[in-house]
Design a protein around this motif. Structure first.
Motif, PDB file in Angstrom:
ATOM      1  N   THR A  89       0.844  -0.983   0.091  1.00 58.14           N
ATOM      2  CA  THR A  89       0.000   0.052  -0.046  1.00 58.14           C
ATOM      3  C   THR A  89       0.824   1.272   0.009  1.00 58.14           C
ATOM      4  OG1 THR A  89      -0.172  -0.152   2.406  1.00 58.14           O
ATOM      5  CG2 THR A  89      -2.011  -1.210   1.113  1.00 58.14           C
ATOM      6  N   ALA A  90       2.133   1.205   0.757  1.00 56.43           N
ATOM      7  CA  ALA A  90       2.828   2.323   0.818  1.00 56.43           C
ATOM      8  C   ALA A  90       3.382   2.630  -0.698  1.00 56.43           C
ATOM      9  CB  ALA A  90       4.110   2.273   1.843  1.00 56.43           C
ATOM     10  N   ALA A  91       3.589   1.454  -1.397  1.00 59.91           N
ATOM     11  CA  ALA A  91       4.190   1.525  -2.879  1.00 59.91           C
ATOM     12  C   ALA A  91       2.997   2.081  -3.809  1.00 59.91           C
ATOM     13  CB  ALA A  91       4.814   0.351  -3.368  1.00 59.91           C
ATOM     14  N   GLY A  92       1.847   2.087  -3.507  1.00 57.39           N
ATOM     15  CA  GLY A  92       0.785   2.456  -4.500  1.00 57.39           C
ATOM     16  C   GLY A  92      -0.380   1.491  -4.781  1.00 57.39           C
ATOM     17  N   ALA A  93      -0.432   0.453  -4.162  1.00 56.57           N
ATOM     18  CA  ALA A  93      -1.392  -0.496  -4.496  1.00 56.57           C
ATOM     19  C   ALA A  93      -2.603  -0.067  -3.853  1.00 56.57           C
ATOM     20  CB  ALA A  93      -1.095  -1.846  -4.147  1.00 56.57           C
ATOM     21  N   PRO A  94      -3.547   0.264  -4.188  1.00 57.02           N
ATOM     22  CA  PRO A  94      -5.074   0.701  -3.988  1.00 57.02           C
ATOM     23  C   PRO A  94      -5.785  -0.452  -3.183  1.00 57.02           C
ATOM     24  CG  PRO A  94      -5.296   0.624  -6.285  1.00 57.02           C
ATOM     25  CD  PRO A  94      -3.892   0.177  -5.878  1.00 57.02           C
ATOM     26  N   ALA A  95      -5.492  -1.917  -3.254  1.00 63.67           N
ATOM     27  CA  ALA A  95      -5.976  -2.866  -2.976  1.00 63.67           C
ATOM     28  C   ALA A  95      -5.283  -3.987  -2.677  1.00 63.67           C
ATOM     29  CB  ALA A  95      -7.431  -3.283  -3.723  1.00 63.67           C
ATOM     30  N   VAL A  96      -5.173  -4.695  -1.383  1.00 55.22           N
ATOM     31  CA  VAL A  96      -4.338  -5.762  -1.097  1.00 55.22           C
ATOM     32  C   VAL A  96      -5.397  -6.648  -0.413  1.00 55.22           C
ATOM     33  CG1 VAL A  96      -2.275  -6.689   0.057  1.00 55.22           C
ATOM     34  CG2 VAL A  96      -2.218  -4.431  -0.900  1.00 55.22           C
ATOM     35  N   HIS A  97      -5.454  -7.984  -0.955  1.00 55.20           N
ATOM     36  CA  HIS A  97      -6.290  -8.947  -0.566  1.00 55.20           C
ATOM     37  C   HIS A  97      -5.220 -10.267   0.059  1.00 55.20           C
ATOM     38  CE1 HIS A  97      -9.805  -6.807  -1.898  1.00 55.20           C
ATOM     39  NE2 HIS A  97      -9.045  -6.652  -2.742  1.00 55.20           N
ATOM     40  N   ALA A  98      -5.929 -10.992   0.816  1.00 59.94           N
ATOM     41  CA  ALA A  98      -5.050 -12.027   1.190  1.00 59.94           C
ATOM     42  C   ALA A  98      -5.688 -13.665   1.316  1.00 59.94           C
ATOM     43  CB  ALA A  98      -4.341 -11.908   2.542  1.00 59.94           C
ATOM     44  N   VAL A  99      -4.882 -14.612   0.970  1.00 61.57           N
ATOM     45  CA  VAL A  99      -5.443 -16.062   1.428  1.00 61.57           C
ATOM     46  C   VAL A  99      -4.504 -16.808   2.078  1.00 61.57           C
ATOM     47  CG1 VAL A  99      -5.061 -16.643  -1.128  1.00 61.57           C
ATOM     48  CG2 VAL A  99      -7.043 -17.794  -0.002  1.00 61.57           C
ATOM     49  N   THR A 100      -4.881 -17.662   2.922  1.00 63.66           N
ATOM     50  CA  THR A 100      -3.977 -18.480   3.499  1.00 63.66           C
ATOM     51  C   THR A 100      -4.507 -19.996   3.407  1.00 63.66           C
ATOM     52  OG1 THR A 100      -4.965 -18.127   5.455  1.00 63.66           O
ATOM     53  CG2 THR A 100      -3.102 -16.504   5.176  1.00 63.66           C
TER      54      THR A 100
END
Length: 84
Positions: free
Chosen positions: A68-79
């Motif tokens: 997000t600091a690098a500019g990604a407006p959306a970050v999702h995760a799966v485990t």
């Protein structure tokens, strides 16, 4: 990504020496700077992080913060698994 026809790109690179997570408590794992990662170039608009085991969320949180600091407006995760 291949099955869905989506692009696959390594957006992060680990920096510094690997730190062993086994045996570390929640506070230790979530300490700032414990996991060194950096973005590898421009980040996509939507990112899906894949982690094998979600224990405290420290790895996912560090990676999401960098993206997000690098500019990604959306970050999702799966485990695959969760430690209770």
């Amino acid at each position: 990504a291949e099955r869905l026809g989506l692009p696959l790109r390594a957006a992060l690179r680990r920096t510094g020496r690997p730190v062993r997570q086994l045996g570390a408590g929640r506070a230790q794992r979530r300490a700032p700077g414990r996991l060194g990662v950096r973005a590898t170039g421009p980040v996509p608009e939507a990112v899906l992080l894949v982690d094998d085991v979600h224990t405290t969320g420290a790895t996912l949180a560090a990676c999401a913060h960098v993206l997000t600091a690098a500019g990604a407006p959306a970050v999702h995760a799966v485990t695959y698994a969760r430690v209770l």
